[in-house]
Design a protein around this motif. Structure first.
Motif, PDB file in Angstrom:
ATOM      1  N   PRO A   1       0.820  -1.208   0.000  1.00 23.64           N
ATOM      2  CA  PRO A   1       0.000   0.000   0.000  1.00 23.64           C
ATOM      3  C   PRO A   1       0.865   1.274   0.000  1.00 23.64           C
ATOM      4  CG  PRO A   1      -0.940  -1.616   1.478  1.00 23.64           C
ATOM      5  CD  PRO A   1       0.398  -2.155   1.049  1.00 23.64           C
ATOM      6  N   ARG A   2       1.966   1.243   0.740  1.00 23.61           N
ATOM      7  CA  ARG A   2       2.864   2.405   0.743  1.00 23.61           C
ATOM      8  C   ARG A   2       3.550   2.576  -0.612  1.00 23.61           C
ATOM      9  NH1 ARG A   2       3.766   7.412   1.422  1.00 23.61           N
ATOM     10  NH2 ARG A   2       5.928   7.988   1.887  1.00 23.61           N
ATOM     11  N   LEU A   3       3.935   1.475  -1.231  1.00 26.55           N
ATOM     12  CA  LEU A   3       4.601   1.560  -2.531  1.00 26.55           C
ATOM     13  C   LEU A   3       3.665   2.127  -3.598  1.00 26.55           C
ATOM     14  CD1 LEU A   3       6.697  -1.738  -2.596  1.00 26.55           C
ATOM     15  CD2 LEU A   3       7.587   0.599  -2.712  1.00 26.55           C
ATOM     16  N   VAL A   4       2.399   1.757  -3.567  1.00 25.12           N
ATOM     17  CA  VAL A   4       1.498   2.283  -4.577  1.00 25.12           C
ATOM     18  C   VAL A   4       1.222   3.771  -4.339  1.00 25.12           C
ATOM     19  CG1 VAL A   4      -0.766   1.806  -3.496  1.00 25.12           C
ATOM     20  CG2 VAL A   4      -0.510   1.654  -5.980  1.00 25.12           C
ATOM     21  N   GLU A   5       1.247   4.207  -3.089  1.00 23.54           N
ATOM     22  CA  GLU A   5       1.139   5.643  -2.807  1.00 23.54           C
ATOM     23  C   GLU A   5       2.326   6.391  -3.402  1.00 23.54           C
ATOM     24  OE1 GLU A   5      -1.337   5.519   1.450  1.00 23.54           O
ATOM     25  OE2 GLU A   5       0.848   5.784   1.421  1.00 23.54           O
ATOM     26  N   LEU A   6       3.527   5.832  -3.216  1.00 25.88           N
ATOM     27  CA  LEU A   6       4.721   6.461  -3.785  1.00 25.88           C
ATOM     28  C   LEU A   6       4.705   6.412  -5.305  1.00 25.88           C
ATOM     29  CD1 LEU A   6       7.418   5.039  -1.326  1.00 25.88           C
ATOM     30  CD2 LEU A   6       6.591   7.402  -1.460  1.00 25.88           C
ATOM     31  N   PHE A   7       4.160   5.327  -5.867  1.00 22.43           N
ATOM     32  CA  PHE A   7       4.030   5.221  -7.318  1.00 22.43           C
ATOM     33  C   PHE A   7       3.185   6.366  -7.854  1.00 22.43           C
ATOM     34  CE2 PHE A   7       1.775   3.839 -11.097  1.00 22.43           C
ATOM     35  CZ  PHE A   7       2.799   3.313 -11.899  1.00 22.43           C
ATOM     36  N   ILE A   8       2.060   6.642  -7.223  1.00 27.07           N
ATOM     37  CA  ILE A   8       1.179   7.724  -7.668  1.00 27.07           C
ATOM     38  C   ILE A   8       1.904   9.066  -7.614  1.00 27.07           C
ATOM     39  CG2 ILE A   8      -0.881   9.048  -7.010  1.00 27.07           C
ATOM     40  CD1 ILE A   8      -2.187   6.375  -6.287  1.00 27.07           C
ATOM     41  N   ALA A   9       2.738   9.240  -6.596  1.00 26.58           N
ATOM     42  CA  ALA A   9       3.461  10.508  -6.452  1.00 26.58           C
ATOM     43  C   ALA A   9       4.542  10.678  -7.512  1.00 26.58           C
ATOM     44  CB  ALA A   9       4.091  10.588  -5.058  1.00 26.58           C
ATOM     45  N   ASN A  10       5.105   9.581  -8.014  1.00 25.17           N
ATOM     46  CA  ASN A  10       6.268   9.665  -8.903  1.00 25.17           C
ATOM     47  C   ASN A  10       6.029   9.155 -10.318  1.00 25.17           C
ATOM     48  OD1 ASN A  10       8.220  10.602  -6.867  1.00 25.17           O
ATOM     49  ND2 ASN A  10       7.929   8.592  -5.950  1.00 25.17           N
ATOM     50  N   ALA A  11       4.962   8.417 -10.549  1.00 27.03           N
ATOM     51  CA  ALA A  11       4.788   7.729 -11.828  1.00 27.03           C
ATOM     52  C   ALA A  11       4.500   8.698 -12.964  1.00 27.03           C
ATOM     53  CB  ALA A  11       3.660   6.709 -11.721  1.00 27.03           C
ATOM     54  N   THR A  12       5.017   8.359 -14.135  1.00 30.94           N
ATOM     55  CA  THR A  12       4.719   9.086 -15.364  1.00 30.94           C
ATOM     56  C   THR A  12       3.579   8.374 -16.097  1.00 30.94           C
ATOM     57  OG1 THR A  12       6.282   7.790 -16.677  1.00 30.94           O
ATOM     58  CG2 THR A  12       7.153   9.736 -15.536  1.00 30.94           C
ATOM     59  N   ASP A  13       3.084   9.027 -17.141  1.00 31.87           N
ATOM     60  CA  ASP A  13       2.060   8.382 -17.966  1.00 31.87           C
ATOM     61  C   ASP A  13       2.598   7.086 -18.576  1.00 31.87           C
ATOM     62  OD1 ASP A  13       0.299  10.410 -17.388  1.00 31.87           O
ATOM     63  OD2 ASP A  13       0.685  11.536 -19.239  1.00 31.87           O
ATOM     64  N   ALA A  14       3.886   7.078 -18.897  1.00 31.84           N
ATOM     65  CA  ALA A  14       4.499   5.872 -19.470  1.00 31.84           C
ATOM     66  C   ALA A  14       4.502   4.727 -18.455  1.00 31.84           C
ATOM     67  CB  ALA A  14       5.924   6.172 -19.932  1.00 31.84           C
ATOM     68  N   ASP A  15       4.710   5.054 -17.188  1.00 32.30           N
ATOM     69  CA  ASP A  15       4.685   4.019 -16.144  1.00 32.30           C
ATOM     70  C   ASP A  15       3.294   3.402 -16.028  1.00 32.30           C
ATOM     71  OD1 ASP A  15       7.387   4.197 -15.280  1.00 32.30           O
ATOM     72  OD2 ASP A  15       6.893   6.007 -14.148  1.00 32.30           O
ATOM     73  N   ILE A  16       2.271   4.242 -16.087  1.00 31.73           N
ATOM     74  CA  ILE A  16       0.904   3.733 -15.995  1.00 31.73           C
ATOM     75  C   ILE A  16       0.570   2.907 -17.233  1.00 31.73           C
ATOM     76  CG2 ILE A  16      -1.531   4.401 -15.841  1.00 31.73           C
ATOM     77  CD1 ILE A  16      -0.638   6.888 -14.279  1.00 31.73           C
ATOM     78  N   ALA A  17       1.033   3.354 -18.393  1.00 36.27           N
ATOM     79  CA  ALA A  17       0.803   2.593 -19.623  1.00 36.27           C
ATOM     80  C   ALA A  17       1.476   1.225 -19.551  1.00 36.27           C
ATOM     81  CB  ALA A  17       1.319   3.381 -20.825  1.00 36.27           C
ATOM     82  N   ALA A  18       2.646   1.184 -18.920  1.00 34.15           N
ATOM     83  CA  ALA A  18       3.351  -0.098 -18.782  1.00 34.15           C
ATOM     84  C   ALA A  18       2.552  -1.064 -17.916  1.00 34.15           C
ATOM     85  CB  ALA A  18       4.738   0.131 -18.181  1.00 34.15           C
ATOM     86  N   LEU A  19       1.866  -0.551 -16.901  1.00 35.13           N
ATOM     87  CA  LEU A  19       1.013  -1.405 -16.067  1.00 35.13           C
ATOM     88  C   LEU A  19      -0.152  -1.957 -16.883  1.00 35.13           C
ATOM     89  CD1 LEU A  19       0.790   0.548 -12.668  1.00 35.13           C
ATOM     90  CD2 LEU A  19       2.222  -1.427 -13.226  1.00 35.13           C
ATOM     91  N   ARG A  20      -0.736  -1.106 -17.727  1.00 35.51           N
ATOM     92  CA  ARG A  20      -1.841  -1.577 -18.567  1.00 35.51           C
ATOM     93  C   ARG A  20      -1.373  -2.676 -19.512  1.00 35.51           C
ATOM     94  NH1 ARG A  20      -2.745   3.809 -20.011  1.00 35.51           N
ATOM     95  NH2 ARG A  20      -4.144   4.940 -18.627  1.00 35.51           N
ATOM     96  N   THR A  21      -0.205  -2.486 -20.087  1.00 29.47           N
ATOM     97  CA  THR A  21       0.339  -3.499 -20.995  1.00 29.47           C
ATOM     98  C   THR A  21       0.563  -4.810 -20.270  1.00 29.47           C
ATOM     99  OG1 THR A  21       1.414  -1.805 -22.363  1.00 29.47           O
ATOM    100  CG2 THR A  21       2.273  -4.059 -22.526  1.00 29.47           C
TER     101      THR A  21
END
Length: 262
Positions: free
Chosen positions: A119-139
């Motif tokens: 849960p803490r890591l996903v909070e940090l992900f939201i704070a730092n992630a780029t659109d490319a990072d989110i796209a990589a999760l979708r892929t």
């Protein structure tokens, strides 16, 4: 008139001495460069575990590992020690190494640790992630669903783990990310040991995992860290709840076959 003194002809032995030997040496360099490093061997072992090609209890005979990797036995030992320190491999005096067989208590502890970290890591992900990072999760989810649809459950489970590891990597917390990588490897052993025995149940569990991952991405796209953390926690709780603590027996695979093509 005297004939000039002719220079002695070089013999074959002379012609092939130091200069030719020196030209032979560089041909050894590609072989040395092609040798696997300790990290390469470690990564192949972890990949084989994540892909469910090395099930719990598999005997890791040093000679066979060395042959599979194309290295000496002494090169293999530090890798086994490293994996043992991460509780992925068990080292037993006079019996050698084997892939760890997690106990029910260890399984519960691993999931408890993941519930604390992710849960803490996903909070940090939201704070730092780029659109490319989110796209990589979708892929990653698309590939996981495709693997499940084709019946390739090993790849589906591997991609599910990659989904969590990508969140940890993009979160930017190296210490928590390193701990999670170990926990994901151990989770793979836990799933191999304690996953539901019925094939349909396993498939439904994987399908639910994909849906929960997509729900998690929805919260991430909204940049809602609390909701994302809640969904991550619910996801991990559900996976743990599906474990059946009656481990099936499994035959140990051929190490050369399992590791050679990684």
């Amino acid at each position: 008139m005297t004939n000039p003194i002719s220079k002695p002809r070089r013999t074959r032995a002379a012609a092939t001495s130091p200069r030719v030997r020196a030209s032979v040496q560089p041909s050894l360099e590609p072989e040395v460069a092609a040798q696997l490093s300790d990290n390469d061997m470690y990564d192949r072992m972890v990949s084989a575990i994540l892909d469910h090609r090395l099930p719990p209890g598999t005997k890791l005979v040093e000679d066979k590992l060395a042959a599979a990797f194309g290295v000496s036995r002494t090169r293999v030992r530090p890798v086994l020690v490293r994996l043992a320190n991460e509780q992925v491999v068990t080292l037993t005096p006079n019996r050698g190494a084997s892939i760890a067989q997690p106990t029910p208590q260890e399984a519960l502890e691993v999931f408890e640790a993941r519930r604390l970290l992710e849960p803490r890591l996903v909070e940090l992900f939201i704070a730092n992630a780029t659109d490319a990072d989110i796209a990589a999760l979708r892929t990653c989810i698309d590939d996981e669903e495709a693997a499940r649809a084709s019946g390739d459950m090993r790849r589906a489970i591997r991609l599910s783990g990659d989904f969590h590891l990508h969140i940890a990597q993009a979160a930017g917390h190296q210490t928590l990310g390193r701990i999670l990588r170990e926990l994901v490897s151990r989770t793979s052993l836990i799933l191999m040991t304690y996953s539901p025995s019925h094939a349909q149940t396993r498939e439904e569990a994987t399908a639910c995992g994909c849906r929960e991952h997509r729900a998690l991405i929805d919260a991430i796209r909204l940049r809602d860290p609390k909701e994302a953390a809640r969904r991550m926690l619910d996801h991990l709780v559900r996976i743990e709840a599906q474990l059946e603590f009656t481990p099936p027996s499994a035959d140990a695979p051929d190490l050369a076959q399992m590791l050679g093509g990684v």
